[in-house]
Design an enzyme around this catalytic site. Sequence first.
Site, short mmCIF file in Angstrom:
data_model
loop_
_atom_site.label_atom_id
_atom_site.label_comp_id
_atom_site.label_asym_id
_atom_site.label_seq_id
_atom_site.Cartn_x
_atom_site.Cartn_y
_atom_site.Cartn_z
N TYR A 1 16.45 -12.86 -3.04
CA TYR A 1 15.46 -12.08 -2.28
C TYR A 1 14.23 -11.81 -3.15
O TYR A 1 13.08 -11.93 -2.70
CB TYR A 1 16.09 -10.76 -1.81
CG TYR A 1 15.10 -9.85 -1.13
CD1 TYR A 1 14.65 -10.13 0.16
CD2 TYR A 1 14.58 -8.74 -1.79
CE1 TYR A 1 13.72 -9.30 0.78
CE2 TYR A 1 13.65 -7.92 -1.18
CZ TYR A 1 13.23 -8.20 0.10
OH TYR A 1 12.30 -7.39 0.70
N GLY B 1 3.42 1.70 -1.86
CA GLY B 1 4.01 1.86 -3.20
C GLY B 1 3.17 2.75 -4.08
O GLY B 1 2.11 3.25 -3.68
N GLN B 2 3.64 2.95 -5.32
CA GLN B 2 2.89 3.79 -6.28
C GLN B 2 1.46 3.29 -6.44
O GLN B 2 0.49 4.02 -6.20
CB GLN B 2 3.58 3.78 -7.64
CG GLN B 2 2.72 4.44 -8.72
CD GLN B 2 3.25 4.27 -10.13
OE1 GLN B 2 3.83 5.19 -10.68
NE2 GLN B 2 3.06 3.10 -10.73
N ASP B 3 1.30 2.03 -6.85
CA ASP B 3 -0.04 1.51 -7.16
C ASP B 3 -0.88 1.41 -5.89
O ASP B 3 -2.10 1.68 -5.92
CB ASP B 3 0.06 0.11 -7.79
CG ASP B 3 0.65 0.13 -9.18
OD1 ASP B 3 1.08 1.22 -9.62
OD2 ASP B 3 0.68 -0.92 -9.82
N LEU C 1 5.88 -9.81 3.29
CA LEU C 1 5.48 -10.98 2.50
C LEU C 1 6.36 -12.20 2.78
O LEU C 1 6.05 -13.29 2.32
CB LEU C 1 5.52 -10.66 1.01
CG LEU C 1 4.31 -10.00 0.38
CD1 LEU C 1 4.35 -10.16 -1.13
CD2 LEU C 1 2.99 -10.56 0.89
N LEU D 1 -0.02 -6.37 -4.08
CA LEU D 1 0.83 -5.46 -4.88
C LEU D 1 2.27 -5.43 -4.36
O LEU D 1 3.14 -4.86 -5.02
CB LEU D 1 0.25 -4.04 -4.84
CG LEU D 1 -1.23 -3.89 -5.16
CD1 LEU D 1 -1.60 -2.42 -5.24
CD2 LEU D 1 -1.57 -4.58 -6.46
N ILE E 1 0.83 -1.23 0.00
CA ILE E 1 0.00 0.00 0.00
C ILE E 1 0.86 1.27 0.00
O ILE E 1 0.40 2.33 -0.42
CB ILE E 1 -0.98 0.00 1.20
CG1 ILE E 1 -2.09 1.06 1.01
CG2 ILE E 1 -0.24 0.22 2.54
CD1 ILE E 1 -3.25 0.91 1.95
N LYS F 1 7.87 -13.48 -11.02
CA LYS F 1 6.46 -13.16 -11.32
C LYS F 1 5.81 -14.29 -12.12
O LYS F 1 4.60 -14.51 -12.04
CB LYS F 1 6.36 -11.85 -12.11
CG LYS F 1 6.58 -10.59 -11.26
CD LYS F 1 5.36 -10.25 -10.40
CE LYS F 1 5.52 -8.90 -9.72
NZ LYS F 1 4.44 -8.58 -8.78
N TYR G 1 13.40 -10.99 -11.76
CA TYR G 1 12.09 -10.41 -11.41
C TYR G 1 10.99 -11.09 -12.22
O TYR G 1 9.98 -11.55 -11.67
CB TYR G 1 12.10 -8.90 -11.70
CG TYR G 1 10.73 -8.26 -11.66
CD1 TYR G 1 10.11 -7.95 -10.46
CD2 TYR G 1 10.04 -7.96 -12.85
CE1 TYR G 1 8.84 -7.37 -10.43
CE2 TYR G 1 8.79 -7.38 -12.83
CZ TYR G 1 8.19 -7.08 -11.62
OH TYR G 1 6.93 -6.51 -11.59
N THR H 1 2.77 -8.95 -14.59
CA THR H 1 3.56 -7.95 -15.32
C THR H 1 3.81 -8.33 -16.78
O THR H 1 3.96 -9.52 -17.11
CB THR H 1 4.92 -7.76 -14.63
OG1 THR H 1 5.77 -6.97 -15.48
CG2 THR H 1 5.63 -9.09 -14.36
N GLU I 1 6.53 -7.96 -18.11
CA GLU I 1 7.88 -8.54 -18.14
C GLU I 1 7.83 -10.04 -18.38
O GLU I 1 8.81 -10.64 -18.82
CB GLU I 1 8.63 -8.24 -16.84
CG GLU I 1 9.12 -6.82 -16.71
CD GLU I 1 10.25 -6.49 -17.69
OE1 GLU I 1 11.26 -7.20 -17.71
OE2 GLU I 1 10.10 -5.52 -18.46
N ARG J 1 5.70 7.66 -9.02
CA ARG J 1 6.59 6.58 -9.45
C ARG J 1 7.93 6.70 -8.71
O ARG J 1 8.45 7.80 -8.51
CB ARG J 1 6.81 6.72 -10.95
CG ARG J 1 7.60 5.62 -11.61
CD ARG J 1 7.04 4.27 -11.39
NE ARG J 1 7.16 3.40 -12.56
CZ ARG J 1 7.17 2.07 -12.47
NH1 ARG J 1 7.10 1.46 -11.30
NH2 ARG J 1 7.24 1.34 -13.57
#
Length: 347
Positions: free
Chosen positions: A105, A16-18, A69, A90, A14, A162, A158, A135, A137, A193
């Site tokens: 990590y 973070g950006q999003d 997390l 998120l 929460i 994901k 990353y 994502t 990605e 951002r």
Amino acid sequence: MTTDVPKTAIVTGITGQDGSYLAELLLDQGYEVHGLIRRASSFNTERIDHLYQDPHERDVKLTLHYGDLTDASQMARLIRQVAPDEIYNLAAQSHVAVSFDQPEYTGNVTGIGVVRLLEAIRETGVETRLYQAGTSELFGDSPPPQGPTTAFRPRSPYAAAKLYAHWVVDNYREGYGMFAVNGILFNHESPRRGPTFVTRKVTRAVARIIAGLEQVVYLGNLDAERDWGHARDYVRAMWMMLQRDEPRDFVIGTGEAHTIRDLCRVAFGRVGLEWEPFVRVDPRYFRPVEVERLRADPSAANDELGWRPQTTFEELIAEMVDADLADHGLTIDQARERAATVTVAAQ
Ligand code: NAP
Ligand code: F7E
């Protein structure tokens, strides 16, 4: 916008950006929101400070809980305590370049993190819906446009993390009948951002150059293409995905791609400057493996989810440049006046 029956949601990430835009959207809709935040040695809630409510007040709609997390027991405790209608996962180590430095990590948080949530949902038996932040990605070097049937070819720790999260969410949906979905989101940006992602790095540099604090910005690969939208539009897609009758994954993007050069041209152009004299390439920002071209095929999101972006690329970058200028007490008109006097550093 209000829903008939107030709902409860847990939002990981929460701060973070999003997370900050999603919290705004959910509170606007009348939700009671519970955010997971990491303990830090200094305050890390800047993006949601405007939403904060003193827990001693009556009718508190936003509550923050410490958690991580990597800590499964806290997930189960929180889900049992809150019994949320919806969970938005998120939280992540979300920086692709950093994932090459911290692969283990990144796997633990960005990949296995959602398994801890899914298992906590199963163990507690709480009826809830889960959104997982997937994502673009995942598509890696699959050629654009990338849509629901495009092959996943991840090209970073990353993206690999994901990918694991993606399939685990689909497995739990199929195997245990959970309402759990992946939103496969292309890049989305905003004035909130993080400053080490390329859009914000550039818009922040424009403002710092105008303010006389910097003369150049050092970037990596200028040829990469990205499909950039506004985070405010993309959190709406997340919410819409959890309001459907049937759980299903969606690809979310604008369908338009721009290079890093285009980004520089638009950002510096906003204050009336050519970009080339102010941008240098530093190979330290090259990645061991690069994703060169990302452009969404958002037709399923448009037709079946009813989602469309409301902000163009030019509007997005203008909003970001203006916000970064405002941090230095400058309006866009003042910045344009100053631009005429900016000195160009010798090569
Ligand atoms: P962001 O600004 O980097 O925010 C990440 C959030 O995760 C922060 O709140 C961070 O907390 C939290 N976090 C990191 N590690 C954690 C841990 N171990 N335990 C609990 N929380 C942790 O990312 P974003 O741009 O908002 O993106 C949100 C999600 O969407 C991420 O999962 C990202 O991978 C994914 N995504 C983003 C984009 C995009 O273009 N923005 C596109 C596709 C997918 P701190 O504030 O304490 O660091
Ligand atoms: O890089 C190139 C870089 O770090 C974009 C995350 O939200 O979106 C984001 O990941 C492009 C890459 O975002 C610099 O090589 C050039 O090609 O802004 P970025 P990203 O890697 O696309 C996806 C969808 C996510 O899921 C992620 O969580 O820009 N680039 N020069 C640079 N990138 C950075 N960061 N810094 C540079 O100096």
